[in-house]
Write an enzyme that holds these catalytic residues in place. Structure first.
Site, mmCIF file in Angstrom:
data_model
loop_
_atom_site.group_PDB
_atom_site.id
_atom_site.type_symbol
_atom_site.label_atom_id
_atom_site.label_comp_id
_atom_site.label_asym_id
_atom_site.label_seq_id
_atom_site.Cartn_x
_atom_site.Cartn_y
_atom_site.Cartn_z
ATOM 1 N N ASP A 65 0.808 -1.231 0.000
ATOM 2 C CA ASP A 65 0.000 0.000 0.000
ATOM 3 C C ASP A 65 0.838 1.275 0.000
ATOM 4 O OD1 ASP A 65 -2.159 -1.650 0.078
ATOM 5 O OD2 ASP A 65 -2.650 -1.307 2.163
ATOM 6 N N ASP B 118 -7.475 -7.313 10.035
ATOM 7 C CA ASP B 118 -7.081 -6.144 9.243
ATOM 8 C C ASP B 118 -7.126 -4.858 10.055
ATOM 9 O OD1 ASP B 118 -6.800 -7.611 6.857
ATOM 10 O OD2 ASP B 118 -8.951 -7.511 6.501
#
Length: 770
Positions: free
Chosen positions: A488, A708
């Site tokens: 990311d 997550d």
């Protein structure tokens, strides 16, 4: 870039805007171009239209390209585009014809060019030329409106422009009022062009050491000719009442490569009244480690807070020991500091050769910590011996927090597993995940390092260097060590610069590009280490407006390393994400009832619907851009199986577009942008080497069962924040079209074991777990 505006009376016949309305517009045009072959290529045009006149109920934007070889290709958004000769026309869509006074909208398209690709210079809206009477005035945009500066220290902010200037602009930062101890240390003059106007540049403020105990403040103006200035307020954090003089050493533990050098820096905590001498003296330990330079340093009343470097050297020797030695940093009348230096030995048998595909013919490392947790769940023993990655998500993970295996412990266990594995090599996967300003567009995986707080230097000296030193150990020379580089990170620089200040800062010095390059330089130099750079997933970068800029950014980042494009073995998609590997029951190029699949709400004009086709085309584009032909792709299939009773068994029989897609897709998320602990997900394909041409492996990088992010705000010391996308009650945002988050309830912090998620992943596995 080009900007133009106008205010004029009258309308073109045929427009439905009210009679006697005053038409005034402001248009900003930019193009991201790339070359596909000498003298020709493609581009993505991004256009912003702002209505500065009376409200419009419909609009038609037109402009002429300077050359006849610049062509709109039939892919656009935000307008109905057409081209006749050199003239390009965009008319409003059914949903964006109403444009209030002061309102703006963005649109664009993809195109091709040959020869050159100059920007258009004139625009019209509803037949009225934009230009001249109301020119766009760019504003200065700063990353912060206020900053705190430690006395004797510095603090930074970034500045950029809100729109493209018509010519080069120089921004100056000056103190306009307040405490004279506060000043501009660097970045007082910044140059912005029509190309780099949106790239943040850094201004550093300093607070002089003084004898008072007041925390002064000052206002700084950032401005220039033809722009609207901004003000940043600075506050001095006084230290006189609490801080005594001392020696400041960073870091206090260093690794020195055998035959090479490494260092630490020294400074003073307070301004002295006269010169201060600081010496570094070798103590007990490995005599092969010595002071190479900087053994005697002098600090004055001017340079006292400027770090000076002490360089240590490790002589080449014939032993195989990683020796260590202490060094004392001292000055008369001050408390001394101790630095521990460890040699990274390079003797012993040379490492095994670097192969094309590290997964081919190899078995995968099984993390004992994950195996125990998985095996403790009902039915989990069936997958507990599957290879998963080890995440180095903070500095403390290298040594291992209390009760948790550190990097060296995992590598030692991998050597043990390799020894029991016969002649087959063993591959262990390590996730490198600790960039400063990490995960800049989200919160659940925010990290411990910040660019504004010396994050890049800490990333290098406290994170990457220690990891590289451990991986370099000859004890691990026979392992195939795969490193997954910074999930990311680079994709955020493609799509999230306009909305997230932390991403804007990450696009500058000491940010993502510098960090990724440093990691690649250190890790690629180790023969048995393999590097794969994260490339997001199809639902992030699959649109042309994102795809080609991503290819260009990946190339420019990697090409800037010491070894250039050879410093990467490949790229990985879908890291810790849920996108299906393949969608078997519908095609992005198909149509239903005369409407293209791409027009459906789920696909939303994306060119991709799954990871296999996205990764395949990304690889082709990267190789065409200049990467080597042996580039390998990985897909993280740890949570993208989408099995269970909700999985369709074939294509829908509906003749309506959206129902057809909704009933045919195997990815059952509410929206493809949802990413946190997705309800209904299942284990995907088990790790597999060489599943298709150009693909090195399917892998499980995100260990199934690791959260997550937390469903609620949970206090922690890992820098992880509460992100509403992990809250099952959250109704969404612009990024997921204001849909529900689809997250599971009662989730712990990211990386912590989430039993309910693991059990659901196991139950919904596809292929099913036998």
């Amino acid at each position: 870039m080009t900007a133009a505006s106008v205010a004029a009376m009258g309308l073109v016949a045929g427009q439905s805007t009210a009679a006697n309305a005053a038409v005034a517009c402001d248009v900003t045009y930019s193009a991201n171009s790339w070359t596909s072959s000498p003298g020709q290529g493609g581009f993505t045009a991004n256009i912003t239209l702002r209505n500065t006149g009376d409200p419009l109920t419909s609009w038609s934007l037109a402009f002429d390209y300077p050359t006849t070889t610049q062509r709109y290709s039939p892919t656009g958004w935000g307008a109905n585009w057409s081209q006749s000769g050199s003239r390009v026309t965009g008319t409003n869509m059914s949903y964006n014809g109403n444009l209030a006074t002061g309102a703006s909208l963005t649109m664009g398209f993809n195109g091709t060019w040959s020869g050159t690709n100059p920007n258009p210079t004139s625009f019209s809206v509803n037949g009225t030329t934009c230009g001249g009477t109301n020119p766009t005035v760019p504003s200065v945009v700063t990353s912060a409106s206020s900053v705190a500066v430690n006395e004797g220290g510095t603090a930074t902010f970034t500045a950029r422009l809100s729109a493209a200037p018509s010519s080069n602009v120089t921004l100056t930062t000056s103190r306009t009022s307040g405490d004279t101890d506060l000043s501009v240390s660097s970045g007082a003059s910044l140059s912005f062009t029509t190309s780099n106007w949106n790239t943040p540049q850094t201004v550093t403020l300093a607070a002089a050491q003084d004898s008072d105990t007041a925390s002064g403040s000052a206002a700084f103006t950032v401005g220039g000719t033809g722009v609207t200035s901004a003000t940043v307020n600075a506050t001095e954090v006084d230290d006189d009442s609490t801080t005594a003089q001392s020696i400041v050493v960073t870091p206090t533990s260093v690794t020195v490569p055998e035959g090479g050098t490494a260092g630490y820096t020294v400074a003073l905590a307070r301004q002295p009244s006269s010169n201060v001498s600081v010496t570094s003296t070798a103590g007990s330990g490995d005599t092969n480690i010595t002071v190479s330079s900087g053994g005697s340093l002098t600090f004055t009343t001017s340079n006292w807070n400027t770090p000076q470097t002490v360089t240590l050297a490790a002589a080449q020797d014939s032993d195989t020991t990683n020796g260590s030695r202490t060094f004392t940093v001292a000055s008369s009348g001050l408390t001394s500091r101790t630095v521990t230096a460890t040699e990274a030995d390079d003797d012993g048998a040379p490492p095994t050769g670097h192969v094309e595909n590290p997964y081919a013919g190899a078995t995968g490392y099984v993390n004992p910590d994950w195996r125990a947790k998985a095996a403790a769940e009902p039915g989990g023993a069936a997958v507990a011996n599957t290879s998963t990655a080890v995440w180095m998500d903070r500095i403390a993970a290298i040594a291992g927090p209390s009760g948790v295996m550190g990097l060296r412990a995992h590598l030692d266990e991998a050597v043990t597993q390799d020894a029991a594995n016969g002649s087959a090599p063993l591959t262990i996967q390590i996730v490198i995940y600790n960039l400063p300003n990490r995960d800049c567009s989200a919160l659940a995986s925010n990290g411990e390092l910040l660019i504004a707080e010396n994050g890049f230097n800490r990333y290098r000296t406290e994170y990457i260097d220690p990891i590289a030193a451990i991986l370099r150990d000859s004890a691990y020379r026979n392992l195939r060590i795969v490193t997954i580089i910074e999930p990311d990170s680079l994709p955020n620089l493609v799509t999230n610069l306009n909305s997230f200040p932390k991403c804007q800062e990450a696009n500058g010095p000491g940010g993502y590009v510098d960090g990724v390059r440093y990691a690649l330089n250190q890790l690629h130099a180790i023969t048995n280490v393999y590097t794969y750079v994260d490339a997001a997933h199809h639902a992030w970068l699959g649109w042309d407006s994102n795809f080609n800029p991503s290819v260009n950014l990946f190339y420019s980042t990697v090409a800037g390393t010491t070894a250039g494009v050879d410093s990467v073995d490949g790229f990985i998609v879908n890291t810790a994400n849920y996108s299906a590997t393949t969608e078997p029951y519908f095609s992005v190029s198909g149509s239903v009832g005369g409407q293209p699949i791409r027009q459906s709400t789920w696909v939303d004009w994306n060119y991709y619907i799954d990871e296999m086709t996205f990764a395949r085309d990304l690889r082709s584009a990267l190789v065409s851009r200049g990467f080597r032909s042996g580039l390998g792709m990985l897909i993280d299939t740890s949570r993208n199986g989408w099995g269970g009773s909700a999985r369709p068994s074939g294509p829908s029989s509906s003749t309506e577009l959206n129902p057809f897609v909704e009933q045919s897709r195997v990815d059952r998320r509410i929206h493809a942008g949802n990413w946190c602990n997705q309800n209904g997900a299942g284990l995907g394909a088990r790790p597999t080497a060489s599943p298709a041409s150009g693909f090195d492996a399917y892998v499980w990088i995100k260990p199934p069962g690791e959260s997550d992010g937390a469903s609620t705000d949970i206090e922690n010391d890992e820098g992880k924040k509460f992100d509403r996308m992990c809250d099952p009650t959250y109704t969404g945002n612009d990024l997921n079209k204001n849909n529900m988050s689809g997250a599971l309830a009662n989730a712990p912090l990211s990386g912590r074991w989430f039993s309910a998620q693991f059990r659901q992943l196991l139950a919904n596995a596809y292929p099913p777990v036998n």
